[in-house]
Design an enzyme around this catalytic site. Structure first.
Site, mmCIF file in Angstrom:
data_model
loop_
_atom_site.group_PDB
_atom_site.id
_atom_site.type_symbol
_atom_site.label_atom_id
_atom_site.label_comp_id
_atom_site.label_asym_id
_atom_site.label_seq_id
_atom_site.Cartn_x
_atom_site.Cartn_y
_atom_site.Cartn_z
ATOM 1 N N ASP A 92 0.887 -1.215 -0.080
ATOM 2 C CA ASP A 92 0.129 0.078 -0.171
ATOM 3 C C ASP A 92 0.994 1.207 0.101
ATOM 4 O OD1 ASP A 92 -2.331 1.655 0.000
ATOM 5 O OD2 ASP A 92 -3.264 0.396 1.668
ATOM 6 N N GLU A 134 -16.995 10.510 4.606
ATOM 7 C CA GLU A 134 -16.618 9.427 4.986
ATOM 8 C C GLU A 134 -15.640 8.906 3.834
ATOM 9 O OE1 GLU A 134 -19.148 6.135 5.094
ATOM 10 O OE2 GLU A 134 -20.388 6.774 3.580
#
Length: 854
Positions: free
Chosen positions: A260, A605
């Site tokens: 990542d 979000e």
């Protein structure tokens, strides 16, 4: 092939790696021997440079296609992943991702023709996200396929197959990536330091790993991305148990493991994991564990690591060979690749727009329909109110592309109803008592809507720009997650200039609202009027006293040179309007029915976001309830005594207990993509019969949830809840009624290597044609630590009104796997089981049939 000639010792001769008749494995084996150590290491970083002497082109491994080709200009934008999961239609999802891979290949070819490829222009796509959505507070749960391992697996495999194309083709169409491996699902705010520990073997093998295993062993995904957090003390991107023991050795995975973005920095950076002393130790540890490719720049230290004896060049060769093999599999170094003939006309094509509408319709979940308030009669006067009724950007979710047009619910309803039958009002903001009514749409330059956005890869705004793009919506830029402001722009040490002309349509005060990490300067008509840095909570930096009919040159300069984690620039301009609930109520009082379009948005979000308002923190939520201002608005509307239909837009489950009491109808819309407004209007007015099912549990209230940082599945999801939810997994109503008859089983026993068929008669007893999702759950009575029941098969079926369909589902070994406490693995375990079937996960509503595993 001209670029190869200079590397050849004899004109016209080919090295083996240039021979397209050889396998990708053979070509990679040859090419890796011709590289220097420094060249090998350069190829192990996501922004891989060209190596002209060997004909290797520059290549950036980072591309996105979560629900359409992302961050690369115009593309068809499908519903967010969680919405597509609600379709329970893996066959349609395969078609969606076949369309996405068509657009991706066409965009790649066009970008290649225009010069050196940049980020978001390659053939390797970091999707799907098959983490388990274990807690509705997680902001990135919208990117997943829900809380159930089996549904996640089936949908994830459809994505991989649609992206990668037929396995027997000479070249792969694209490469997909299963992420984030593993045991990773929030919180966002501490993911760079968080340690997921004390994970029970049952939770690991029964919940967190099955989808990854299926994508690796069945769909043959080409890449796996390791996660930011630690698992049992080791960072996931340097975790020997995850990457070496499980992924490589037990599952036999031979593909690429990619970190990542920035995850290797977490190994050594102070305040994060701090498991390694420096970049060289962190990089060597990651590669030795199996992480071949870094999204980041730590791997530049690998030559020093080799010289220090931390890792050998032979061990680096293993990773480089995997990377080269992948590039050969894609035909990235070759000519006359079959997939490159896909025409650019597929991008945003009518066929793909129709597909976006189809999956948007199937994604919608009718949660409640008291007194059959829906569908609405077309002669009613309808009031459409709420903060999400006319917001097109909200539809896109995160990791999105940019559609040529997004039809909002307001637009769609205006098309269907005469003006005298539709009343529209914003009503309230999503979270605050003041609404910013944007005038961004009144900004244009040289006939182009929005702002001309110019970027430089330095902080002086000098030299040749790194990118010049048109920004057509209010700014929401961040480098969190190593996302760039625009293709080709640095993550840090960059600058930007945004220019447009604002034309006022009336005399009023216009506020310029910013939220920034970096330095901002605002100029109007050539004069600097305000500046600032580290502005929070959408601060009103400047107020323009605008005069009707006048135009104002607007320039925003932005500089980011911090070594902190991320840059940010949020900007919008408009008039501040205090919420006047009574005025909104008065405006809609003559309506026959009220449709309230509320919920939240991807600006609240998402991935590691700099949001800190009531109920939201860092991209996650601290509470799952609808924001207070919306609840207040709905209560005031209820006083009119009119039926209320609540349309909830969100990427996650909402605690809607009060709303379920107040509202007659509730429709879950997710972030429904470019065709979302059309699909919702179709459902509201009865032009489409809703058929979606919840891929997550809708809890009654926040207090039903365990500790967010506790990764135990105890008390979570339909599989382990002991309290009653508000709406259960698999729930979804229709405008017709489906009745399940007594199922027939091909045998009362099942043994390894055989198959078992379950034939379920389903009758449409209503007066509308419709689709039903038949769900099959497995239960093992007496296993007290096991899930109460767990999904093991499903099938979407169309049933005309008055007809009965015999739905046949075939079950094999995988459908009967159960956690074996003796071996801490998933096995076929002898004993008595129950197959539960119906149109929901509500165990009291399901029919049961006994089966014995031999």
């Amino acid at each position: 092939m001209a670029t190869f000639i200079a590397a050849l010792p004899i004109m016209g001769q080919k090295y083996p790696y240039q021979d397209q008749t050889l396998t990708a494995e053979q070509r990679a084996t040859d090419l890796v021997t011709r590289l220097t150590l420094e060249e090998k290491v350069a190829l192990m970083q996501n922004a891989s440079p060209a190596i002209p002497r060997l004909g290797i082109k520059a290549y950036d491994w980072w591309n996105e296609a979560l629900h359409g080709v992302g961050r690369a200009g115009t593309a068809t934008v499908f519903p967010q992943a969680i919405g597509m999961a609600a379709s329970f239609d893996d066959n349609l999802l395969y078609q969606v991702f076949t369309a996405i891979s068509d657009e991706a290949r066409a965009k790649y070819v066009k970008a290649r023709e225009q010069g050196e490829l940049k980020r978001y222009q390659g053939l390797t796509f970091w999707t799907p996200n098959v983490n388990i959505f274990r807690d509705p507070r997680w902001g990135r749960g919208q990117e997943t396929y829900g809380e159930d391992p089996y549904l996640t697996s089936q949908m994830g495999m459809a994505v991989v197959r649609g992206l990668q194309g037929p396995e027997n083709a000479k070249y792969n169409k694209l490469h997909a990536c299963a992420k984030h491996f593993a045991v990773h699902s929030g919180p966002e705010w501490n993911r760079h330091e968080f340690n997921a520990e004390n994970i029970s073997p049952r939770d690991l093998w029964e919940t967190y790993l099955p989808a990854f295993k299926d994508l690796v062993q069945k769909a043959h995904v080409k890449e796996v991305m390791c996660a930011y957090n630690r698992l049992e003390g080791e960072p996931c991107c340097g975790n020997n148990r995850l990457l070496t023991q499980i992924l490589r050795n037990e599952w036999g995975y031979q593909g690429i493991i990619v970190s990542d973005c920035g995850a290797i920095s977490d190994f050594w950076r102070k305040g994060d994991h701090e498991t390694h002393p420096d970049k060289a130790h962190a990089s060597a540890g990651a590669v030795l564990s199996g992480t071949d490719l870094e999204c980041g720049n730590n791997y530049a230290s690998l030559p020093d690591a080799v010289r220090s004896g931390l890792i050998s060049e032979e061990q680096i060769n293993t990773s480089v060979k995997r990377l080269l093999k992948a590039r050969f599999e894609l035909g990235e170094m070759d000519q006359n690749v079959c997939w490159d003939s896909i025409p650019y006309s597929v991008v945003d094509s009518e066929k793909h727009k129709a597909l976006a509408l189809q999956i948007a319709r199937e994604s919608l979940v009718l949660l409640q329909n008291r007194n059959n308030v829906l569908p609405l009669k077309k002669d009613l006067k309808i009031a459409l109110i709420g903060p999400n009724a006319a917001d097109s950007v909200m539809h896109w979710g995160n990791y999105n592309g940019y559609p040529s047009h997004t039809e909002t619910l307001y637009e769609a309803m205006k098309k269907r109803l005469p003006a005298e039958q539709l009343i529209y009002d914003t009503g309230c903001d999503r979270t605050t008592s003041v609404t910013l009514e944007s005038v961004f749409s009144q900004c244009s330059l040289q006939g182009k809507q929005g702002f001309k956005s110019t970027y430089w890869n330095n902080i002086r705004q000098e030299g040749t720009p790194a990118a010049i793009v048109q920004t057509t919506t209010p700014f929401h830029f961040t480098t969190l997650g190593a996302t760039v402001f625009a293709p080709g722009v640095n993550i840090t040490d960059f600058s930007a200039r945004y220019e447009s002309v604002f034309t006022a349509d009336k005399t009023e005060n216009i506020g310029f609202h910013f939220q920034t990490q970096g330095i901002i300067r605002l100029s109007v008509n050539g004069k600097e009027v305000a500046s600032g840095k580290y502005l929070q909570n959408n601060a009103n930096l400047y107020t323009l006293k605008a005069e009707a009919g006048k135009s104002y040159d607007i320039r925003i300069d932005f500089i980011f040179n911090s070594k902190d984690r991320a840059a940010q620039l949020d900007f919008d301009m408009g008039r501040n309007i205090p919420v006047n609930l009574q005025a909104s109520v008065e405006k809609v009082k003559n309506a026959d029915v009220i449709v309230f379009a509320g919920g939240i948005s991807p600006t609240l979000e998402g991935e590691e976001m700099p949001v800190n308002v009531e109920g939201f923190k860092g991209g996650d939520r601290t509470t799952i309830e609808l924001p207070a201002i919306q609840r207040q608005m709905i209560r005031e509307l209820k006083k009119l005594g009119k039926p209320i239909v609540f349309i909830n837009f969100s990427g996650s489950a909402m605690g809607l207990a009060p709303e379920s009491e107040i509202c007659d109808g509730i429709l879950q819309a997710w972030y429904p993509g470019q065709a979302g407004g059309t699909a919702i209007a179709d459902v509201l007015l009865g032009e489409y019969n809703p058929s979606g099912k919840l891929p997550i549990t809708f809890y009654t209230r926040t207090e039903q949830l365990p500790d967010f940082e506790d990764y135990s599945m105890k008390g979570r999801t339909y599989r382990y809840m002991t309290e009653a939810p508000l709406f259960c997994f698999g729930h979804g109503l229709s405008y017709t009624q489906f009745v399940y008859g007594k199922a027939r089983i091909s045998s009362p026993t099942f043994s390894k290597g055989n198959t078992l068929t379950l034939t379920v008669p389903v009758t449409n007893n209503g007066n509308k044609d419709g689709e039903e999702v038949v769900q099959i759950y497995l239960r093992r009575p007496g296993d007290t630590d096991a899930p109460s029941h767990t999904l093991r098969a499903f099938q979407r079926v169309y049933i005309p009104k008055g007809e009965t369909k015999e739905v046949v589902l075939t079950l094999s070994d995988d459908n009967f796997l159960w956690f074996d406490t003796q071996t801490n693995a998933m096995n076929l375990i002898e004993g008595n089981y129950e197959l539960l079937y119906g149109g929901t996960s509500d165990i009291d509503s399901l029919h049961k049939i006994q089966v014995k595993v031999l």
